[in-house]
Write an enzyme that holds these catalytic residues in place. Structure first.
Site, PDB file in Angstrom:
ATOM      1  N   LYS A  42       0.822  -1.194   0.000  1.00  0.00           N
ATOM      2  CA  LYS A  42       0.000   0.000   0.000  1.00  0.00           C
ATOM      3  C   LYS A  42       0.866   1.258   0.000  1.00  0.00           C
ATOM      4  O   LYS A  42       0.373   2.367  -0.176  1.00  0.00           O
ATOM      5  CB  LYS A  42      -0.870   0.026   1.269  1.00  0.00           C
ATOM      6  CG  LYS A  42      -1.773  -1.159   1.407  1.00  0.00           C
ATOM      7  CD  LYS A  42      -2.474  -1.124   2.773  1.00  0.00           C
ATOM      8  CE  LYS A  42      -3.182  -2.435   3.015  1.00  0.00           C
ATOM      9  NZ  LYS A  42      -3.498  -2.608   4.444  1.00  0.00           N
ATOM     10  N   GLY A  43       2.149   1.087   0.214  1.00  0.00           N
ATOM     11  CA  GLY A  43       3.037   2.237   0.425  1.00  0.00           C
ATOM     12  C   GLY A  43       3.053   3.283  -0.676  1.00  0.00           C
ATOM     13  O   GLY A  43       3.197   4.471  -0.403  1.00  0.00           O
ATOM     14  N   ASP A 102      14.761   0.532  -0.585  1.00  0.00           N
ATOM     15  CA  ASP A 102      15.580   0.309   0.607  1.00  0.00           C
ATOM     16  C   ASP A 102      16.672  -0.706   0.235  1.00  0.00           C
ATOM     17  O   ASP A 102      17.709  -0.329  -0.302  1.00  0.00           O
ATOM     18  CB  ASP A 102      14.667  -0.167   1.737  1.00  0.00           C
ATOM     19  CG  ASP A 102      15.371  -0.214   3.081  1.00  0.00           C
ATOM     20  OD1 ASP A 102      16.606  -0.160   3.103  1.00  0.00           O
ATOM     21  OD2 ASP A 102      14.698  -0.314   4.118  1.00  0.00           O
ATOM     22  N   LYS A 130      16.858   5.284  -0.423  1.00  0.00           N
ATOM     23  CA  LYS A 130      17.772   5.309   0.733  1.00  0.00           C
ATOM     24  C   LYS A 130      19.201   5.214   0.237  1.00  0.00           C
ATOM     25  O   LYS A 130      19.519   4.337  -0.581  1.00  0.00           O
ATOM     26  CB  LYS A 130      17.460   4.158   1.690  1.00  0.00           C
ATOM     27  CG  LYS A 130      16.250   4.434   2.571  1.00  0.00           C
ATOM     28  CD  LYS A 130      16.135   3.446   3.712  1.00  0.00           C
ATOM     29  CE  LYS A 130      14.916   3.778   4.564  1.00  0.00           C
ATOM     30  NZ  LYS A 130      14.669   2.791   5.615  1.00  0.00           N
ATOM     31  N   PHE A 151      14.338   5.062   9.332  1.00  0.00           N
ATOM     32  CA  PHE A 151      12.959   4.650   9.105  1.00  0.00           C
ATOM     33  C   PHE A 151      12.045   5.867   9.012  1.00  0.00           C
ATOM     34  O   PHE A 151      12.028   6.702   9.905  1.00  0.00           O
ATOM     35  CB  PHE A 151      12.482   3.715  10.219  1.00  0.00           C
ATOM     36  CG  PHE A 151      11.191   3.038   9.868  1.00  0.00           C
ATOM     37  CD1 PHE A 151      11.173   1.972   8.979  1.00  0.00           C
ATOM     38  CD2 PHE A 151       9.988   3.489  10.386  1.00  0.00           C
ATOM     39  CE1 PHE A 151       9.971   1.364   8.619  1.00  0.00           C
ATOM     40  CE2 PHE A 151       8.784   2.891  10.040  1.00  0.00           C
ATOM     41  CZ  PHE A 151       8.786   1.819   9.159  1.00  0.00           C
ATOM     42  N   VAL A 152      11.312   5.950   7.907  1.00  0.00           N
ATOM     43  CA  VAL A 152      10.457   7.121   7.692  1.00  0.00           C
ATOM     44  C   VAL A 152       8.989   6.723   7.537  1.00  0.00           C
ATOM     45  O   VAL A 152       8.676   5.590   7.161  1.00  0.00           O
ATOM     46  CB  VAL A 152      10.913   7.923   6.449  1.00  0.00           C
ATOM     47  CG1 VAL A 152      12.242   8.609   6.703  1.00  0.00           C
ATOM     48  CG2 VAL A 152      10.998   7.039   5.210  1.00  0.00           C
ATOM     49  N   ASP A 158       4.191   3.710   6.207  1.00  0.00           N
ATOM     50  CA  ASP A 158       3.516   3.414   7.467  1.00  0.00           C
ATOM     51  C   ASP A 158       4.454   2.826   8.518  1.00  0.00           C
ATOM     52  O   ASP A 158       5.550   2.368   8.208  1.00  0.00           O
ATOM     53  CB  ASP A 158       2.416   2.381   7.227  1.00  0.00           C
ATOM     54  CG  ASP A 158       2.989   0.985   6.987  1.00  0.00           C
ATOM     55  OD1 ASP A 158       3.868   0.850   6.118  1.00  0.00           O
ATOM     56  OD2 ASP A 158       2.579   0.036   7.690  1.00  0.00           O
ATOM     57  N   ARG A 164       0.012   6.671   7.165  1.00  0.00           N
ATOM     58  CA  ARG A 164       0.086   6.805   5.709  1.00  0.00           C
ATOM     59  C   ARG A 164      -0.515   8.129   5.239  1.00  0.00           C
ATOM     60  O   ARG A 164      -0.177   8.641   4.186  1.00  0.00           O
ATOM     61  CB  ARG A 164      -0.688   5.663   5.024  1.00  0.00           C
ATOM     62  CG  ARG A 164      -0.076   4.286   5.236  1.00  0.00           C
ATOM     63  CD  ARG A 164      -0.733   3.281   4.291  1.00  0.00           C
ATOM     64  NE  ARG A 164      -0.507   1.907   4.698  1.00  0.00           N
ATOM     65  CZ  ARG A 164       0.579   1.199   4.417  1.00  0.00           C
ATOM     66  NH1 ARG A 164       1.548   1.751   3.736  1.00  0.00           N
ATOM     67  NH2 ARG A 164       0.706  -0.048   4.803  1.00  0.00           N
TER      68      ARG A 164
HETATM   69  P1  XMP Z   1      13.168  -3.088  -0.083  1.00  0.00           P
HETATM   70  O1  XMP Z   1      14.115  -3.351   1.062  1.00  0.00           O
HETATM   71  O2  XMP Z   1      12.635  -4.356  -0.670  1.00  0.00           O
HETATM   72  O3  XMP Z   1      11.990  -2.378   0.648  1.00  0.00           O
HETATM   73  O4  XMP Z   1      13.746  -2.141  -1.080  1.00  0.00           O
HETATM   74  C1  XMP Z   1      10.977  -1.832  -0.029  1.00  0.00           C
HETATM   75  C2  XMP Z   1       9.724  -1.796   0.824  1.00  0.00           C
HETATM   76  O5  XMP Z   1      10.016  -1.778   2.231  1.00  0.00           O
HETATM   77  C3  XMP Z   1       9.239  -0.816   2.888  1.00  0.00           C
HETATM   78  N1  XMP Z   1      10.142   0.156   3.550  1.00  0.00           N
HETATM   79  C4  XMP Z   1       9.763   1.119   4.387  1.00  0.00           C
HETATM   80  N2  XMP Z   1       8.545   1.464   4.815  1.00  0.00           N
HETATM   81  N3  XMP Z   1       9.495   3.223   6.071  1.00  0.00           N
HETATM   82  C5  XMP Z   1       8.414   2.516   5.669  1.00  0.00           C
HETATM   83  O6  XMP Z   1       7.304   2.841   6.056  1.00  0.00           O
HETATM   84  C6  XMP Z   1      10.754   2.946   5.677  1.00  0.00           C
HETATM   85  O7  XMP Z   1      11.710   3.635   6.089  1.00  0.00           O
HETATM   86  C7  XMP Z   1      10.897   1.824   4.796  1.00  0.00           C
HETATM   87  N4  XMP Z   1      11.969   1.257   4.201  1.00  0.00           N
HETATM   88  C8  XMP Z   1      11.459   0.243   3.450  1.00  0.00           C
HETATM   89  C9  XMP Z   1       8.384  -0.178   1.833  1.00  0.00           C
HETATM   90  O8  XMP Z   1       7.106  -0.776   1.864  1.00  0.00           O
HETATM   91  C10 XMP Z   1       9.026  -0.514   0.518  1.00  0.00           C
HETATM   92  O9  XMP Z   1       8.107  -0.711  -0.513  1.00  0.00           O
END
Ligand code: XMP
Length: 177
Positions: A42-43, A102, A130, A151-152, A158, A164
């Site tokens: 949902k991000g 990330d 990141k 972490f944001v 979320d 969100r």
């Molecule tokens: P990856 O590690 O696969 O991560 O690149 C991607 C998904 O991880 C979640 N994510 C976060 N969600 N704050 C969040 O709320 C963060 O700082 C964060 N870092 C990673 C996110 O869903 C992303 O699609």
């Protein structure tokens, strides 16, 4: 500012300005019609809704339910596809939209899956990137902001399903985690 937010990292005005800019870059690449936008839920919901409306091109929009965090602040290291049916992308140009890159695991897994389904081209666009080493992992083709490895929340992102709806990207208070 929300009581669980330590500080605002990127405010609404900054987001709007950068999105205008990234949209111009996207239009330079995807000016022809027939684009399929794939939104990772949902991000990316809030970011993608704002970005798609800045792209005056004929597109279809698909959503994918992906899980990699399981409500925590660290990735589980495993990307799960939660939908029973994948979008039809055979022969199509695809643009994946996600909230944040990330580890890069999610973007790699989704991109591979869409290529496997026959997409002619797969590109990616993220709100946040990141700054970190990602040996062998994919990078985003388009990104609005580079941020430090913290972490944001907010603007779609979320913590345990909350925050969100915040109209900015912020860093959470340590004591609220
Ligand atoms: P990856 O590690 O696969 O991560 O690149 C991607 C998904 O991880 C979640 N994510 C976060 N969600 N704050 C969040 O709320 C963060 O700082 C964060 N870092 C990673 C996110 O869903 C992303 O699609």
């Amino acid at each position: 500012m929300h009581r669980d937010v330590e500080r605002i990292l990127i405010n609404g005005e900054e987001i709007r300005e950068r999105l205008d800019c990234v949209a111009k870059n996207l239009m330079a690449e995807f000016a022809s019609d027939g684009l399929v936008v794939v939104i990772l839920l949902k991000g990316a919901l809030v970011f993608a809704a704002d970005m798609c409306r800045r792209l005056p091109v004929t597109m279809t929009v698909e959503c994918l339910n992906i899980s990699s965090y399981h409500g925590n602040i660290k990735t589980s290291g495993k990307v799960e596809f939660l939908d029973r049916k994948m979008p039809e992308v055979e022969g199509k140009k695809v643009l994946i939209m996600d909230d944040i890159l990330d580890t890069g695991l999610t973007m790699c897994a989704v991109s591979d899956a869409l290529l496997e389904l026959g997409a002619s081209e797969v590109r990616s666009c993220v709100l946040l990137n990141k700054r970190k080493e990602r040996a062998g992992m994919c990078e985003a083709d388009f990104k609005a902001f580079d941020i430090d490895d913290e972490f944001v929340i907010g603007y779609g992102l979320d913590y345990q399903g909350r925050y969100r709806n915040l109209p900015y990207v912020g860093v959470m208070k340590q004591e609220s985690i």
